[in-house]
Enzyme design. Structure first.
Site, short mmCIF file in Angstrom:
data_model
loop_
_atom_site.label_atom_id
_atom_site.label_comp_id
_atom_site.label_asym_id
_atom_site.label_seq_id
_atom_site.Cartn_x
_atom_site.Cartn_y
_atom_site.Cartn_z
CE LYS A 30 -3.74 -0.44 2.19
NZ LYS A 30 -4.58 -0.78 3.34
NE ARG A 99 -6.84 2.45 4.42
CZ ARG A 99 -7.18 2.43 3.12
NH1 ARG A 99 -6.73 3.34 2.30
NH2 ARG A 99 -7.96 1.48 2.66
N GLY A 108 -8.39 -7.23 4.47
CA GLY A 108 -9.22 -7.32 5.67
C GLY A 108 -8.59 -8.08 6.81
CG MET A 110 -2.79 -7.44 9.18
SD MET A 110 -1.08 -7.06 8.79
CE MET A 110 -1.20 -6.53 7.09
NE ARG A 343 -5.78 -4.57 -3.25
CZ ARG A 343 -6.37 -4.71 -2.08
NH1 ARG A 343 -5.67 -4.59 -0.98
NH2 ARG A 343 -7.66 -4.96 -1.97
CG HIS A 459 -13.99 -9.76 3.95
ND1 HIS A 459 -14.39 -11.04 4.26
CD2 HIS A 459 -12.73 -9.63 4.42
CE1 HIS A 459 -13.41 -11.65 4.90
NE2 HIS A 459 -12.40 -10.83 5.03
NE ARG A 584 2.37 -45.46 -7.96
CZ ARG A 584 1.90 -44.40 -8.62
NH1 ARG A 584 1.22 -44.57 -9.74
NH2 ARG A 584 2.12 -43.18 -8.16
NE ARG A 639 7.30 -48.79 -7.61
CZ ARG A 639 6.54 -48.04 -6.81
NH1 ARG A 639 7.04 -46.94 -6.28
NH2 ARG A 639 5.28 -48.38 -6.57
CD GLU A 771 11.82 -46.12 -3.06
OE1 GLU A 771 10.65 -45.76 -2.85
OE2 GLU A 771 12.11 -47.10 -3.79
CB SER A 790 13.16 -42.19 -10.75
OG SER A 790 11.90 -41.54 -10.61
N GLY A 792 12.06 -41.01 -5.46
CA GLY A 792 10.74 -41.37 -4.92
C GLY A 792 10.50 -40.52 -3.69
CB THR A 793 9.80 -36.91 -3.33
OG1 THR A 793 8.68 -36.88 -4.22
CG2 THR A 793 11.05 -36.46 -4.05
CG ASN A 794 5.02 -40.07 -2.73
OD1 ASN A 794 5.14 -38.87 -2.90
ND2 ASN A 794 4.18 -40.80 -3.43
CG ASP A 795 8.48 -44.98 0.21
OD1 ASP A 795 7.45 -44.72 0.86
OD2 ASP A 795 8.70 -46.09 -0.31
CB CYS A 858 8.39 -41.09 -10.14
SG CYS A 858 9.24 -42.18 -8.97
CE1 TYR A 878 11.25 -38.94 -14.81
CE2 TYR A 878 13.44 -38.96 -15.82
CZ TYR A 878 12.47 -39.57 -15.04
OH TYR A 878 12.69 -40.81 -14.49
#
Length: 906
Positions: A30, A99, A108, A110, A343, A459, A584, A639, A771, A790, A792-795, A858, A878
């Site tokens: 602002k 303000r 709205g 703050m 803004r 709002h 899988r 896999r 993983e 690759s 395996g970001t879940n595990d 993956c 990738y």
């Protein structure tokens, strides 16, 4: 010898003439934009901004910076000289607003206090100065009401109830019908409320009012609703807010005065035109609060053509200057137009895509900048289904289409109920006369928001658009009774709490009951059923098509699909997949084949095991033939079997019951008994850390080699049919290079056997999933035996954090999010500091060993917008994700490649 100079003391206050739009970190959005408009020569009331740095000092220490009071005094003196008035003086008072203004818009969330400087004495002076006693007492009662609630913590409902009583006594329905004497009595009533509830008199010293209001704005940065909003919008908690002290201009001086909000384009659709709301004889809070219904901005041309024409020119100036949709707040004081804020405006997902392409066509921005104006999250919103317009349903009302989407749920009439029911799995629509910042919890929990008051700038509308939440505002035909938890629709039908309603944020229509949905035109475009450029093509589809083309030209990251069958693979290809990053194979062993897997698990002899594997081989081969055909010419990463074997057996409780019943009835149950014994034998306390992945291939002879043979034979068959199979074999859950070397040696032998038998030369890449933390830490060694990684970001997230995803998300993640321990679930967006640092280190180590190592991801993070940017930064080749998320990943990969510092379009 040079003298040691003391470092300059920080400057905590800036006049509006000193800043510019690039100082948002210091002056907040602002303040920076007020300074920019001042620099452009637009009519901005004079004022000054207290920096975010001052706020940070206050929040860290509990005390304002020592120099702040003197700096504020100096700037206040300058403001008084410029205006020719003294703050709150009795005969000719200067009044100011205080303000908030953080770097990122938090509508709205703050605090704001208007009309500071009014007191018993100066109210009389203001009346004389303005020649309007009613205006003066109306302004004074507003100050006490806002100051009491915001600064002194008085329950705002007490003021509203007193105002309602005053109107009832006068037999009027709107506050503008109250006369000066009525408002003067209301001031006395409001002061009594303050004295009783706050334990002190309303302050008559104008400087005390200003100082307390400044502190209240600082404190509001850490208010519950502000913290919740920041978590929702992923705004950092350490930015602090600036405070803007601005000389007051008054829209409540009569019919030739008013206040409004304008957009340079429609924030709901993106179309160019005259969009906004105007309210005669009102102050700004009246518009955004939605407590009085506004008139469309176009009506201002009839009401005050001079101000309207000037506003149109200013809007054009601002849009060309900011090169984007601008959201503008303005006040007209007796025919004089004043600009109070501008803004870059929040917009709906559809508007974002349309506006980005429009601005490219107008030559205001290029393709690179256009990609920064849209997000993958917005694209995902556009892919959600919409209501079937041909369905036979009962429309009961129509309001303002404030934020698009098709929302269905049970009507609830307060925020608490919305949250409670939502946590119980119910879909709800929050119904209110108008929302206020205290409703944020319920707005987040609800599928959609419906109000009977307010317009596109209320709002409810502004916050809903920012969250991508469906919203219909200003449905005046609805009579909302929050106390009795019901609403009455035209014709007298009553909707009780818990009744299902449907709202269409694209048309403003409100329906009784559940309306069926149909696919989004954007999904139809990705599916190939709607073609850009065709006569019947959707305008939005054209914009999405162009933005996707921009992204595909710019991106470095390739995007693959997680797909386990030919049908999903073909759909993924239509959505733009450049291969399969995760197939899988365990999903191929379910259904009709479960019995074969059971026989494999129950095999007591090598012959029995060989027979089971032999029966599975042709079925697996056919699976892969179909996959290679669907993804011909593109890589397919397969896999090998990953989950624990017990997942292919019946549930232990169910099986125990079956055995017990059979025994009690003296029925044959030999097979069930063998299964039960196998389930007990395979039982593990923590199966996700037990016998699974590569460990299965090493412990069960022939399992992995059967799968490798099926892959190799399928590839050979496709090559014989003139296809172009590009298979990649991925070994799961490797923790040490020795595991991979053993499996790889067996796989290479099987591939050589298939090549000899078919006379076909095969090129099958063999790699692994990273993983486990140990795999990431020893990636340099593992790369000696792997042609690709690759992640395996879940595990990897589970093992790095020590979380069992199935358990923790339901048990304590909600508390962690509420307490700010997580800004977002680490399963949704990658934990850059922990999991991400392992990904980065493993990628670097792997490539040091093998420079041509192919790197991908993956896990679920492959389709998460923020995570895609991280994977681009660390140099992966990738990402792979579910078919539905492929367009999102493509877009974000393009945005990541063109990300420019300082582009903020929240």
């Amino acid at each position: 010898m040079s003298e040691n100079k003391e470092p300059h003391a920080p400057k905590f206050v800036y006049d509006f003439t000193e800043g510019n739009k690039d100082l948002k970190d210091l002056l907040g959005g602002k303040g920076a934009n007020l300074a920019e408009m001042t620099n452009l020569g637009l009519p901005v009331p004079p004022g000054f901004t207290i920096t975010t740095e001052a706020c940070k000092v206050y929040l860290d220490s509990g005390e304002e910076p020592a120099a702040l009071r003197d700096e504020v005094s100096a700037h206040l003196d300058a403001l008084e000289q410029k205006m020719g008035k003294k703050l709150g003086q009795a005969d000719n008072p200067l009044l100011v607003s205080v303000r908030s203004g953080a770097k990122f818009s938090m509508p709205g969330m703050m605090d704001t206090v208007l009309n500071i400087g009014l007191s018993d004495a100066s109210a009389q002076g203001l009346a004389a100065q303005a020649g309007d006693e009613r205006f003066a007492w109306d302004s004074y009662r507003r100050l006490i009401q806002m100051f009491g609630k915001t600064v002194l913590g008085v329950d705002g409902d007490l003021f509203e109830e007193a105002l309602d009583k005053a109107k009832a006594a006068k037999k009027v329905t709107v506050d503008t019908d109250l006369e000066a004497a009525d408002l003067k009595k209301l001031v006395t009533t409001f002061k009594k409320i303050v004295k009783k509830e706050a334990g002190r008199e309303f302050p008559q010293d104008p400087r005390e009012q200003m100082d307390l209001a400044i502190k209240a704005v600082f404190d509001s940065w850490n208010g519950d609703r502000a913290k919740l909003y920041r978590r929702q919008e992923r705004i950092p908690h350490d930015l602090g807010t600036a405070v803007n002290v601005c000389s007051m201009v008054f829209g409540n001086l009569g019919p030739d005065s008013g206040t409004g909000v304008a957009f340079t384009r429609d924030p709901a659709s993106g179309h160019q035109g005259v969009y906004g709301d105007y309210l005669q004889n009102a102050q700004g809070e009246d518009v955004v609060a939605g407590i009085r219904n506004t008139v469309p901005l176009a009506e201002l041309e009839r009401i005050d053509k001079k101000s309207y024409d000037q506003l149109m020119k200013i809007m054009e100036t601002l849009e060309n200057h900011y090169k984007d949709l601008c959201d503008i707040e303005f006040t007209i004081e007796r025919g004089q137009l004043w600009m109070l804020q501008t803004r870059v405006g929040k917009r709906t997902a559809g508007a974002a895509f349309r506006i980005a392409t429009q601005l490219v066509d107008q030559g205001l921005i290029d393709e690179t900048e256009a990609l920064q104006r849209v997000t993958g999250a917005q694209l995902a919103q556009l892919m959600f289904p919409r209501f079937d317009e041909e369905a036979k349903v009962e429309q009961v009302a129509r309001g303002i289409a404030a934020s698009p989407g098709a929302a269905v749920g049970k009507a609830v009439f307060d925020s608490y109920t919305a949250v409670k029911w939502s946590r119980s799995g119910e879909k709800v629509i929050l119904v209110r006369r108008e929302t206020n910042p205290d409703d944020l919890d319920g707005m987040i929990a609800a599928e959609g928001i419906l109000t009977s008051r307010g317009g596109k700038t209320s709002h409810a509308a502004v916050v809903a658009r920012g969250m991508g939440k469906t919203c219909v505002c200003g449905a005046e035909e609805l009579e909302v009774d929050t106390k009795r938890r019901r609403m009455t629709v035209p014709g007298g039908h009553v909707v009780e709490e818990g009744d299902v309603i449907s709202i269409d944020g694209s048309t403003g229509k409100v329906y009784l009951g559940e309306v069926p949905v149909v696919p989004s035109p954007v999904v139809e475009y990705f599916e190939g059923r709607m073609h850009p450029g065709a006569d019947d093509a959707d305008e939005l589809v054209e914009a999405v098509h162009r933005m996707m083309a921009f992204a595909d030209r710019k991106r470095r990251l390739r995007v693959r699909a997680n797909a386990d069958n030919a049908e999903d693979a073909l759909r993924a290809r239509r959505f733009g997949a450049q291969g399969i990053g995760l197939c899988r194979t365990e999903h191929m062993f379910l259904g009709d084949r479960r019995e074969l897997v059971e026989r494999l698990i129950l095999a007591d002899t090598e012959e029995e095991r060989e027979a089971s594997l032999k029966a599975l081989l042709p079925l697996q081969k056919q699976d892969f033939v179909e996959l290679f055909e669907a993804m011909d010419g593109l890589p397919v990463t397969i896999r090998l079997l990953d989950p624990p074997l017990h997942e292919f057996l019946p549930d232990i409780t169910e099986l125990s019951v079956r055995v017990a019943l059979a025994e009690s009835r003296q029925e044959p149950h030999e097979n069930e008994l063998r299964l039960l014994q196998a389930v007990h034998r395979l039982h593990e306390q923590n199966p996700m850390l037990g016998l699974r992945g590569v460990r299965l291939g090493l412990v069960i002879p022939g399992l992995f080699t059967m799968q490798v043979r099926a892959i190799a034979e399928a590839a050979a068959e496709r090559k014989a049919a003139k296809g172009d199979p590009r298979a990649e074999i991925m070994i799961p859950l490797v923790g040490t290079v020795q595991e991979l070397e053993i499996v790889r040696e067996e796989a290479d032998q099987v591939v050589a056997e298939v090549e000899a038998a078919t006379g076909t030369k095969l090129k099958l890449a063999i790699g692994t999933m990273i993983e486990l933390p140990r795999a990431a830490l020893t990636a340099g060694q593992i790369a000696e035996a792997a042609e690709f990684f690759s992640f395996g970001t879940n595990d990897l997230t589970q093992t790095v954090w020590g979380f069992s995803r199935d358990d923790v998300e339901a048990s304590f993640f909600t508390a962690y999010l509420e307490k700010g321990i997580f800004g977002v679930s680490p399963f949704e967006t990658i934990d850059k500091d922990g999991v991400g640092s392992l990904v980065k280190a493993a990628a670097e180590a792997g490539r040091r060993t093998r420079p041509d190592l192919k790197l991908g991801v993956c896990g679920e993070h492959g389709g998460d917008p923020e995570s895609v940017h991280f994977f681009h930064e660390v140099g992966l080749d990738y990402v792979s994700c579910s078919p539905f998320r492929i367009p999102v990943a493509r877009l974000e990969a393009g945005r990541a490649a063109t990300q420019s510092a300082g582009s903020d379009h929240r």
